[in-house]
Design an enzyme around this catalytic site. Sequence first.
Site, PDB file in Angstrom:
ATOM      1  N   HIS A 139       0.836  -1.202   0.000  1.00 57.20           N
ATOM      2  CA  HIS A 139       0.000   0.000   0.000  1.00 57.20           C
ATOM      3  C   HIS A 139       0.874   1.257   0.000  1.00 57.20           C
ATOM      4  O   HIS A 139       0.646   2.188  -0.775  1.00 57.20           O
ATOM      5  CB  HIS A 139      -0.921   0.006   1.216  1.00 57.20           C
ATOM      6  CG  HIS A 139      -1.679   1.300   1.378  1.00 57.20           C
ATOM      7  ND1 HIS A 139      -2.844   1.569   0.708  1.00 57.20           N
ATOM      8  CD2 HIS A 139      -1.405   2.400   2.123  1.00 57.20           C
ATOM      9  CE1 HIS A 139      -3.265   2.789   1.020  1.00 57.20           C
ATOM     10  NE2 HIS A 139      -2.408   3.313   1.888  1.00 57.20           N
ATOM     11  N   HIS A 171       1.307   4.763  -2.857  1.00 55.85           N
ATOM     12  CA  HIS A 171       1.608   6.173  -2.628  1.00 55.85           C
ATOM     13  C   HIS A 171       2.788   6.714  -3.428  1.00 55.85           C
ATOM     14  O   HIS A 171       2.704   7.800  -4.013  1.00 55.85           O
ATOM     15  CB  HIS A 171       1.943   6.388  -1.140  1.00 55.85           C
ATOM     16  CG  HIS A 171       0.760   6.499  -0.241  1.00 55.85           C
ATOM     17  ND1 HIS A 171       0.008   7.645  -0.128  1.00 55.85           N
ATOM     18  CD2 HIS A 171       0.215   5.601   0.627  1.00 55.85           C
ATOM     19  CE1 HIS A 171      -0.968   7.456   0.760  1.00 55.85           C
ATOM     20  NE2 HIS A 171      -0.857   6.225   1.228  1.00 55.85           N
ATOM     21  N   GLU A 192      -5.433   9.671  -0.602  1.00 60.12           N
ATOM     22  CA  GLU A 192      -5.870   8.287  -0.410  1.00 60.12           C
ATOM     23  C   GLU A 192      -6.867   7.815  -1.470  1.00 60.12           C
ATOM     24  O   GLU A 192      -6.751   6.707  -1.980  1.00 60.12           O
ATOM     25  CB  GLU A 192      -6.473   8.115   0.987  1.00 60.12           C
ATOM     26  CG  GLU A 192      -5.478   8.240   2.127  1.00 60.12           C
ATOM     27  CD  GLU A 192      -4.525   7.056   2.226  1.00 60.12           C
ATOM     28  OE1 GLU A 192      -4.743   6.031   1.539  1.00 60.12           O
ATOM     29  OE2 GLU A 192      -3.552   7.167   2.989  1.00 60.12           O
ATOM     30  N   SER A 240      -4.003   0.654  -4.910  1.00 62.59           N
ATOM     31  CA  SER A 240      -3.561  -0.604  -4.304  1.00 62.59           C
ATOM     32  C   SER A 240      -4.685  -1.594  -4.049  1.00 62.59           C
ATOM     33  O   SER A 240      -4.428  -2.736  -3.680  1.00 62.59           O
ATOM     34  CB  SER A 240      -2.823  -0.327  -2.982  1.00 62.59           C
ATOM     35  OG  SER A 240      -3.690   0.283  -2.035  1.00 62.59           O
TER      36      SER A 240
END
Length: 255
Positions: free
Chosen positions: A127, A132, A173, A192
Amino acid sequence: MAATITDPRASSYTPFLIRQEYDSYTEEQHATWAELASRRMPQIAKHAAEEYLEGFAIVGLRHERLPNLAEISQRLRLRTGWSTVPVSGFMPGPAFFEMLATRQFPTTTWLRKRDSLEYTPEPDIFHDVFGHVPMHAHPVFGDFLADYGQLCAGIESEAILERIGRLFWYTVEFGLIRQHGRVKVYGSGLISSNAECTNVLEGHCEVLDFTLDAVLNAPVHVDQMHTVLFAIESFDQIYEALNQVKMRIATGETL
Protein backbone atom coordinates in the site's frame (compact mmCIF):
# COMPACT_ATOMS: atom_id res chain seq x y z
CA MET A 1 15.72 18.84 1.78
CA ALA A 2 14.66 15.93 4.00
CA ALA A 3 15.73 16.11 7.60
CA THR A 4 18.17 13.59 9.02
CA ILE A 5 17.62 11.83 12.32
CA THR A 6 19.97 14.38 13.93
CA ASP A 7 17.71 17.25 12.89
CA PRO A 8 16.11 18.75 16.04
CA ARG A 9 12.77 18.76 14.23
CA ALA A 10 12.97 14.98 14.08
CA SER A 11 12.40 14.45 17.80
CA SER A 12 8.80 13.32 17.48
CA TYR A 13 9.42 10.74 14.76
CA THR A 14 12.93 9.52 15.52
CA PRO A 15 11.69 6.66 17.78
CA PHE A 16 9.77 5.22 14.83
CA LEU A 17 12.66 5.13 12.36
CA ILE A 18 14.06 1.71 11.48
CA ARG A 19 16.20 0.12 8.80
CA GLN A 20 14.79 -1.87 5.93
CA GLU A 21 16.61 -5.19 6.15
CA TYR A 22 16.20 -5.84 2.46
CA ASP A 23 18.26 -9.02 2.35
CA SER A 24 15.96 -10.52 4.99
CA TYR A 25 12.99 -10.73 2.62
CA THR A 26 12.32 -14.31 1.57
CA GLU A 27 11.66 -15.54 -1.95
CA GLU A 28 8.11 -16.27 -0.83
CA GLN A 29 7.69 -12.61 0.14
CA HIS A 30 9.06 -11.47 -3.21
CA ALA A 31 6.64 -13.87 -4.89
CA THR A 32 3.76 -12.40 -2.86
CA TRP A 33 4.73 -8.89 -3.97
CA ALA A 34 4.88 -10.13 -7.56
CA GLU A 35 1.40 -11.61 -7.28
CA LEU A 36 -0.01 -8.42 -5.76
CA ALA A 37 1.56 -6.32 -8.50
CA SER A 38 0.45 -8.66 -11.30
CA ARG A 39 -3.13 -8.51 -10.00
CA ARG A 40 -3.17 -4.71 -10.06
CA MET A 41 -1.13 -3.82 -13.12
CA PRO A 42 -3.69 -4.58 -15.87
CA GLN A 43 -6.24 -2.27 -14.26
CA ILE A 44 -3.63 0.31 -13.28
CA ALA A 45 -2.09 0.44 -16.75
CA LYS A 46 -5.50 1.26 -18.20
CA HIS A 47 -7.06 3.45 -15.53
CA ALA A 48 -4.30 5.14 -13.49
CA ALA A 49 -3.47 8.81 -13.90
CA GLU A 50 -0.64 9.62 -16.29
CA GLU A 51 1.34 11.11 -13.39
CA TYR A 52 1.13 7.88 -11.42
CA LEU A 53 2.36 5.79 -14.35
CA GLU A 54 5.21 8.22 -15.00
CA GLY A 55 6.15 8.12 -11.32
CA PHE A 56 6.12 4.32 -11.31
CA ALA A 57 8.83 4.34 -13.96
CA ILE A 58 10.78 7.20 -12.39
CA VAL A 59 11.12 5.54 -8.96
CA GLY A 60 12.08 2.24 -10.57
CA LEU A 61 9.44 -0.03 -9.07
CA ARG A 62 9.74 -3.65 -10.15
CA HIS A 63 6.81 -5.99 -10.62
CA GLU A 64 8.66 -9.08 -9.48
CA ARG A 65 10.65 -7.90 -6.43
CA LEU A 66 9.91 -5.96 -3.27
CA PRO A 67 11.11 -2.35 -3.43
CA ASN A 68 14.41 -1.26 -1.94
CA LEU A 69 13.53 1.99 -0.18
CA ALA A 70 17.04 3.40 -0.30
CA GLU A 71 17.18 2.99 -4.08
CA ILE A 72 13.76 4.58 -4.51
CA SER A 73 14.79 7.50 -2.33
CA GLN A 74 17.86 8.17 -4.45
CA ARG A 75 15.65 8.54 -7.51
CA LEU A 76 13.01 10.63 -5.75
CA ARG A 77 15.44 13.09 -4.16
CA LEU A 78 16.76 14.01 -7.59
CA ARG A 79 13.24 14.62 -8.84
CA THR A 80 11.30 16.27 -6.00
CA GLY A 81 13.39 16.06 -2.84
CA TRP A 82 11.19 13.32 -1.38
CA SER A 83 12.41 10.09 0.22
CA THR A 84 10.77 6.90 1.42
CA VAL A 85 11.75 6.33 5.03
CA PRO A 86 11.22 2.97 6.77
CA VAL A 87 9.24 3.16 10.01
CA SER A 88 8.13 0.60 12.56
CA GLY A 89 4.41 0.97 11.93
CA PHE A 90 1.55 3.27 12.86
CA MET A 91 2.67 6.76 13.82
CA PRO A 92 0.85 9.42 15.85
CA GLY A 93 -0.28 12.50 13.96
CA PRO A 94 2.48 14.94 15.01
CA ALA A 95 5.25 12.55 13.98
CA PHE A 96 3.54 11.73 10.68
CA PHE A 97 3.00 15.39 9.81
CA GLU A 98 6.57 16.37 10.69
CA MET A 99 7.90 13.70 8.36
CA LEU A 100 5.71 14.91 5.51
CA ALA A 101 6.80 18.49 6.16
CA THR A 102 10.43 17.45 5.66
CA ARG A 103 9.56 15.44 2.52
CA GLN A 104 10.03 12.07 4.18
CA PHE A 105 7.26 9.57 3.55
CA PRO A 106 6.93 7.08 6.43
CA THR A 107 6.88 3.61 4.93
CA THR A 108 6.21 0.29 6.58
CA THR A 109 8.50 -2.59 5.63
CA TRP A 110 6.24 -5.57 6.35
CA LEU A 111 4.24 -7.30 3.62
CA ARG A 112 0.84 -8.95 3.92
CA LYS A 113 0.67 -12.74 3.70
CA ARG A 114 -0.82 -14.69 0.83
CA ASP A 115 -4.07 -15.29 2.71
CA SER A 116 -4.60 -11.50 2.90
CA LEU A 117 -3.90 -10.51 -0.70
CA GLU A 118 -7.19 -8.66 -1.15
CA TYR A 119 -7.19 -6.70 2.09
CA THR A 120 -5.11 -5.86 5.13
CA PRO A 121 -6.44 -3.68 7.97
CA GLU A 122 -3.19 -1.74 8.36
CA PRO A 123 -1.05 -0.35 5.57
CA ASP A 124 1.83 -2.55 4.45
CA ILE A 125 4.71 -1.89 2.07
CA PHE A 126 2.51 -2.68 -0.92
CA HIS A 127 0.00 0.00 0.00
CA ASP A 128 2.67 2.48 1.05
CA VAL A 129 5.02 2.08 -1.90
CA PHE A 130 2.94 0.73 -4.77
CA GLY A 131 -0.01 2.92 -3.77
CA HIS A 132 1.61 6.17 -2.63
CA VAL A 133 5.20 6.62 -3.72
CA PRO A 134 4.93 7.01 -7.54
CA MET A 135 2.91 10.19 -7.02
CA HIS A 136 5.76 11.67 -4.98
CA ALA A 137 7.71 12.01 -8.22
CA HIS A 138 5.22 14.62 -9.43
CA PRO A 139 6.43 18.12 -8.46
CA VAL A 140 3.04 19.72 -7.78
CA PHE A 141 1.73 16.71 -5.86
CA GLY A 142 5.00 16.54 -3.92
CA ASP A 143 4.73 20.22 -2.95
CA PHE A 144 1.10 19.73 -1.93
CA LEU A 145 1.96 16.81 0.34
CA ALA A 146 4.88 18.59 2.01
CA ASP A 147 2.85 21.76 2.58
CA TYR A 148 -0.02 19.68 3.94
CA GLY A 149 2.33 18.15 6.49
CA GLN A 150 3.76 21.53 7.44
CA LEU A 151 0.29 22.98 7.96
CA CYS A 152 -0.97 20.08 10.06
CA ALA A 153 2.22 19.94 12.14
CA GLY A 154 1.39 23.41 13.45
CA ILE A 155 -2.23 22.70 14.39
CA GLU A 156 -3.25 21.41 17.82
CA SER A 157 -7.03 21.41 17.40
CA GLU A 158 -8.27 17.87 16.77
CA ALA A 159 -11.47 19.24 15.24
CA ILE A 160 -9.55 21.26 12.65
CA LEU A 161 -7.21 18.36 11.91
CA GLU A 162 -10.21 16.09 11.34
CA ARG A 163 -11.67 18.53 8.82
CA ILE A 164 -8.36 18.99 7.01
CA GLY A 165 -7.91 15.23 7.09
CA ARG A 166 -10.84 14.96 4.69
CA LEU A 167 -8.80 16.83 2.10
CA PHE A 168 -6.03 14.25 2.50
CA TRP A 169 -8.48 11.35 2.39
CA TYR A 170 -10.25 12.42 -0.80
CA THR A 171 -7.03 13.28 -2.64
CA VAL A 172 -3.95 11.40 -1.44
CA GLU A 173 -5.87 8.29 -0.41
CA PHE A 174 -8.90 8.18 -2.70
CA GLY A 175 -8.34 10.82 -5.35
CA LEU A 176 -9.63 10.78 -8.92
CA ILE A 177 -8.70 12.98 -11.87
CA ARG A 178 -10.29 13.59 -15.26
CA GLN A 179 -7.88 13.09 -18.13
CA HIS A 180 -8.78 12.92 -21.84
CA GLY A 181 -12.47 12.73 -21.02
CA ARG A 182 -12.14 9.78 -18.64
CA VAL A 183 -11.95 9.37 -14.89
CA LYS A 184 -8.52 8.12 -13.79
CA VAL A 185 -7.32 7.03 -10.36
CA TYR A 186 -4.33 8.34 -8.43
CA GLY A 187 -5.23 7.91 -4.74
CA SER A 188 -3.29 5.14 -3.01
CA GLY A 189 -6.39 3.42 -1.66
CA LEU A 190 -7.66 3.03 -5.22
CA ILE A 191 -4.33 2.19 -6.79
CA SER A 192 -3.56 -0.60 -4.30
CA SER A 193 -7.09 -2.07 -3.93
CA ASN A 194 -8.80 -4.01 -6.67
CA ALA A 195 -12.15 -3.83 -4.85
CA GLU A 196 -12.10 -0.05 -4.31
CA CYS A 197 -10.89 0.68 -7.82
CA THR A 198 -13.41 -1.64 -9.44
CA ASN A 199 -16.15 -0.08 -7.33
CA VAL A 200 -15.42 3.25 -9.03
CA LEU A 201 -14.81 1.96 -12.54
CA GLU A 202 -18.04 -0.07 -12.59
CA GLY A 203 -20.11 2.95 -11.60
CA HIS A 204 -21.00 1.95 -8.04
CA CYS A 205 -19.50 5.18 -6.72
CA GLU A 206 -20.78 8.64 -7.63
CA VAL A 207 -18.00 10.85 -8.98
CA LEU A 208 -18.49 14.54 -8.18
CA ASP A 209 -16.49 17.55 -9.28
CA PHE A 210 -13.85 18.42 -6.72
CA THR A 211 -14.50 21.54 -4.67
CA LEU A 212 -12.95 22.35 -1.31
CA ASP A 213 -16.27 22.82 0.47
CA ALA A 214 -17.70 19.59 -0.90
CA VAL A 215 -14.65 17.65 0.30
CA LEU A 216 -14.53 19.29 3.73
CA ASN A 217 -18.19 18.42 4.25
CA ALA A 218 -17.85 14.80 3.12
CA PRO A 219 -17.53 12.44 6.11
CA VAL A 220 -14.91 9.71 6.07
CA HIS A 221 -16.00 6.10 6.56
CA VAL A 222 -12.98 3.81 6.78
CA ASP A 223 -15.00 0.61 7.19
CA GLN A 224 -17.12 0.63 4.03
CA MET A 225 -16.84 0.96 0.28
CA HIS A 226 -17.06 4.52 -1.00
CA THR A 227 -20.31 5.74 -2.52
CA VAL A 228 -19.03 9.25 -3.36
CA LEU A 229 -15.59 10.40 -4.49
CA PHE A 230 -14.25 13.58 -6.11
CA ALA A 231 -12.46 14.16 -9.40
CA ILE A 232 -10.03 17.01 -9.95
CA GLU A 233 -9.14 18.53 -13.32
CA SER A 234 -5.45 19.01 -12.50
CA PHE A 235 -3.12 18.68 -9.53
CA ASP A 236 -2.85 22.46 -9.33
CA GLN A 237 -6.44 22.28 -8.09
CA ILE A 238 -5.58 20.41 -4.88
CA TYR A 239 -2.64 22.71 -4.20
CA GLU A 240 -4.95 25.71 -4.55
CA ALA A 241 -7.45 24.02 -2.22
CA LEU A 242 -4.73 23.67 0.41
CA ASN A 243 -3.89 27.36 0.03
CA GLN A 244 -7.56 28.16 0.61
CA VAL A 245 -7.48 26.09 3.80
CA LYS A 246 -4.43 28.02 5.00
CA MET A 247 -6.16 31.32 4.30
CA ARG A 248 -9.30 30.30 6.14
CA ILE A 249 -7.32 29.22 9.18
CA ALA A 250 -5.25 32.42 9.14
CA THR A 251 -8.37 34.60 8.99
CA GLY A 252 -10.34 32.56 11.51
CA GLU A 253 -12.91 31.52 8.94
CA THR A 254 -14.82 28.31 9.62
CA LEU A 255 -13.56 25.35 7.64
